[in-house]
Design a protein around this motif. Structure first.
Motif, mmCIF file in Angstrom:
data_model
loop_
_atom_site.group_PDB
_atom_site.id
_atom_site.type_symbol
_atom_site.label_atom_id
_atom_site.label_comp_id
_atom_site.label_asym_id
_atom_site.label_seq_id
_atom_site.Cartn_x
_atom_site.Cartn_y
_atom_site.Cartn_z
ATOM 1 N N GLU A 263 59.971 24.323 4.015
ATOM 2 C CA GLU A 263 60.044 25.090 2.770
ATOM 3 C C GLU A 263 58.674 25.324 2.145
ATOM 4 O OE1 GLU A 263 63.961 23.350 3.583
ATOM 5 O OE2 GLU A 263 62.004 22.381 3.336
ATOM 6 N N GLN A 264 57.661 24.653 2.645
ATOM 7 C CA GLN A 264 56.328 24.795 2.061
ATOM 8 C C GLN A 264 55.525 25.842 2.830
ATOM 9 O OE1 GLN A 264 55.736 20.502 2.099
ATOM 10 N NE2 GLN A 264 55.917 20.408 -0.132
ATOM 11 N N THR A 265 54.250 25.722 2.919
ATOM 12 C CA THR A 265 53.367 26.807 3.350
ATOM 13 C C THR A 265 53.724 27.445 4.691
ATOM 14 O OG1 THR A 265 51.047 27.353 3.775
ATOM 15 C CG2 THR A 265 51.727 25.107 4.274
ATOM 16 N N SER A 266 54.223 26.676 5.640
ATOM 17 C CA SER A 266 54.561 27.267 6.940
ATOM 18 C C SER A 266 55.704 28.264 6.835
ATOM 19 C CB SER A 266 54.938 26.172 7.950
ATOM 20 O OG SER A 266 56.140 25.525 7.575
ATOM 21 N N GLY A 267 56.611 28.029 5.866
ATOM 22 C CA GLY A 267 57.768 28.900 5.703
ATOM 23 C C GLY A 267 57.602 29.916 4.604
ATOM 24 N N ASN A 268 57.484 29.425 3.349
ATOM 25 C CA ASN A 268 57.520 30.345 2.204
ATOM 26 C C ASN A 268 56.279 31.215 2.082
ATOM 27 O OD1 ASN A 268 55.754 28.318 1.370
ATOM 28 N ND2 ASN A 268 56.467 28.357 -0.758
ATOM 29 N N VAL A 269 55.207 30.861 2.784
ATOM 30 C CA VAL A 269 53.994 31.682 2.738
ATOM 31 C C VAL A 269 53.797 32.440 4.058
ATOM 32 C CG1 VAL A 269 51.476 31.653 2.503
ATOM 33 C CG2 VAL A 269 52.893 30.212 1.016
ATOM 34 N N TYR A 270 53.580 31.722 5.159
ATOM 35 C CA TYR A 270 53.195 32.400 6.393
ATOM 36 C C TYR A 270 54.381 33.000 7.153
ATOM 37 C CZ TYR A 270 48.464 31.103 5.448
ATOM 38 O OH TYR A 270 47.239 31.003 4.838
ATOM 39 N N ALA A 271 55.479 32.275 7.292
ATOM 40 C CA ALA A 271 56.646 32.879 7.952
ATOM 41 C C ALA A 271 57.158 34.063 7.141
ATOM 42 C CB ALA A 271 57.744 31.835 8.151
ATOM 43 N N ALA A 272 57.203 33.898 5.814
ATOM 44 C CA ALA A 272 57.652 35.000 4.966
ATOM 45 C C ALA A 272 56.725 36.202 5.088
ATOM 46 C CB ALA A 272 57.742 34.541 3.515
ATOM 47 N N GLY A 273 55.421 35.972 5.090
ATOM 48 C CA GLY A 273 54.460 37.061 5.228
ATOM 49 C C GLY A 273 54.588 37.775 6.557
ATOM 50 N N LEU A 274 54.833 37.021 7.621
ATOM 51 C CA LEU A 274 55.012 37.639 8.929
ATOM 52 C C LEU A 274 56.298 38.461 8.985
ATOM 53 C CD1 LEU A 274 53.755 34.622 11.021
ATOM 54 C CD2 LEU A 274 52.741 36.915 11.045
ATOM 55 N N ALA A 275 57.355 37.973 8.337
ATOM 56 C CA ALA A 275 58.598 38.748 8.287
ATOM 57 C C ALA A 275 58.387 40.057 7.544
ATOM 58 C CB ALA A 275 59.701 37.923 7.635
ATOM 59 N N ARG A 276 57.623 40.000 6.451
ATOM 60 C CA ARG A 276 57.334 41.243 5.719
ATOM 61 C C ARG A 276 56.546 42.227 6.572
ATOM 62 N NH1 ARG A 276 57.047 37.600 1.205
ATOM 63 N NH2 ARG A 276 54.837 37.185 1.601
ATOM 64 N N ALA A 277 55.816 41.702 7.556
ATOM 65 C CA ALA A 277 55.035 42.568 8.448
ATOM 66 C C ALA A 277 55.845 43.034 9.651
ATOM 67 C CB ALA A 277 53.789 41.823 8.920
ATOM 68 N N GLY A 278 57.120 42.641 9.740
ATOM 69 C CA GLY A 278 57.977 43.146 10.791
ATOM 70 C C GLY A 278 58.317 42.185 11.914
ATOM 71 N N PHE A 279 57.840 40.945 11.815
ATOM 72 C CA PHE A 279 58.128 39.948 12.839
ATOM 73 C C PHE A 279 59.349 39.116 12.446
ATOM 74 C CE2 PHE A 279 53.558 40.700 12.992
ATOM 75 C CZ PHE A 279 53.316 40.854 14.346
ATOM 76 N N VAL A 280 60.011 38.552 13.448
ATOM 77 C CA VAL A 280 60.934 37.441 13.218
ATOM 78 C C VAL A 280 60.089 36.170 13.232
ATOM 79 C CG1 VAL A 280 62.791 36.062 14.238
ATOM 80 C CG2 VAL A 280 62.965 38.548 14.181
ATOM 81 N N ALA A 281 60.260 35.306 12.248
ATOM 82 C CA ALA A 281 59.477 34.062 12.195
ATOM 83 C C ALA A 281 60.414 32.897 11.947
ATOM 84 C CB ALA A 281 58.422 34.134 11.096
ATOM 85 N N ILE A 282 60.154 31.792 12.617
ATOM 86 C CA ILE A 282 60.963 30.594 12.445
ATOM 87 C C ILE A 282 60.080 29.441 11.981
ATOM 88 C CG2 ILE A 282 60.780 29.979 14.904
ATOM 89 C CD1 ILE A 282 63.629 28.777 14.648
ATOM 90 N N ALA A 283 60.446 28.838 10.875
ATOM 91 C CA ALA A 283 59.760 27.655 10.344
ATOM 92 C C ALA A 283 60.737 26.487 10.450
ATOM 93 C CB ALA A 283 59.339 27.876 8.893
ATOM 94 N N PHE A 284 60.324 25.422 11.097
ATOM 95 C CA PHE A 284 61.222 24.303 11.371
ATOM 96 C C PHE A 284 60.677 23.008 10.769
ATOM 97 C CE2 PHE A 284 58.067 24.425 14.693
ATOM 98 C CZ PHE A 284 57.739 23.089 14.894
ATOM 99 N N ASP A 285 61.582 22.062 10.552
ATOM 100 C CA ASP A 285 61.177 20.720 10.146
ATOM 101 C C ASP A 285 60.903 19.889 11.387
ATOM 102 O OD1 ASP A 285 61.240 20.906 7.373
ATOM 103 O OD2 ASP A 285 63.367 20.412 7.251
#
Length: 310
Positions: A47-69
């Protein structure tokens, strides 16, 4: 339209991993997308930087992104809790790729990886032995093996290992687990105890305040199991095995966790013919976690990089 998030679980080694899949705003399940695995820092969570920042940013750019625990951490399974074992963290990345390759909307030949802090170095190590990763980005990556041999053990790794051996022996005989917190409770308490290092203070500000605090971002480690990291080097064999396109992003304000040094080291050592060192001038390690301007600087470079190679 905005991006969407799906909460999923998938099999790992005898337990399940928990993850969030970030999908583009115009997501079409009948298409095949490039996908990126995003790995969180040490003591952090999806839920922190790997997900809410970078995975979210990549999704906005058109990628599927997965952030895992990580296994043993966050909402993922595994016992005992709070193990930080580099080999397991690298294995977790492989299992995330396994899962992505089962999804009908993911192109299994266009998978990349990104990681933040310790997750950046874990991503580098994973890419050296898993060529399903076609391109990778390390955001202020830290070689946990070096860090635990140095600052995390007060530059006395032998004494630290002796203490861990004694503790694990006690636990094996029924003693209570010793869970340590990697950070002070607050910035004020850190300063009162004489801590002045920028990385420790800014990490505490991020993890111990509403800025980045999360229930699963425990910043905790099982002391006796930390011994596994002492003999580990994230960059071992990079001169031979790290061949994929690589981007390394660091801030130019160095701190005790050593991301600037580690970033320059792996940039020099990597066998990759297509490699880039991006220095965010005037910004620190933890600025690259969530501060608008340095994150935008990183995204401006890494999005075209992934679009080119995926």
């Amino acid at each position: 339209m905005s991006i969407s998030i799906q909460h999923v679980t998938y099999p790992n080694l005898g337990w399940d991993s928990a993850a969030d899949i970030y999908l583009p705003a115009d997501f079409d399940p009948n298409r095949r997308y490039p996908a990126i695995v995003s790995t969180h820092p040490i003591g952090s969570c999806k839920e922190q930087t790997s997900g809410n920042v970078y995975a979210a940013g990549l999704a906005r750019a058109g990628f599927v992104a997965i952030a895992f625990d990580a296994s043993f951490q966050g909402a993922s399974g595994g016992q005992p809790r709070f193990i930080e074992d580099p080999a397991m963290r690298v294995s977790d990345i492989r299992f995330a790729i396994d899962y992505l390759q089962t999804l009908p909307y993911v192109d299994p030949q266009r998978i990349g990886a990104i990681g933040v802090c310790g997750g950046g170095a874990y991503t580098i190590h994973a890419a050296m032995t898993d060529y399903r990763i076609k391109a990778l980005v390390s955001i202020t990556g830290v070689n946990f093996g070096r860090l635990i041999r140095e600052g995390f053990s007060n530059f006395d790794p032998v004494a630290a290992l002796q203490a861990m051996a004694a503790q694990r022996g006690a636990e094996a005989q029924g003693g209570a687990r010793q869970v340590i917190n990697y950070l002070p409770p607050s910035v004020v308490e850190a300063q009162q105890s004489g801590i002045s290092d920028i990385d420790v203070l800014e990490a505490t500000d991020y993890y111990k305040s509403p800025r980045g605090q999360s229930a699963n971002g425990a910043t905790s480690g099982l002391f006796s199991f930390n011994s596994a990291a002492f003999g580990w080097d994230a960059f071992l064999q990079a001169e031979v095995l790290l061949t994929q396109p690589l981007m390394v992003v660091v801030g130019d304000k160095p701190g005790g966790f050593g991301a600037y040094r580690d970033g320059c080291e792996i940039y020099g050592r990597a066998a990759s013919r297509d490699k880039h060192l991006v220095v965010a001038e005037g910004w620190s390690h933890y600025d690259l976690y969530d501060r608008t301007e340095p994150v935008a600087l990183a995204m401006e470079r890494l999005v075209p990089f992934f679009k080119q190679h995926l």
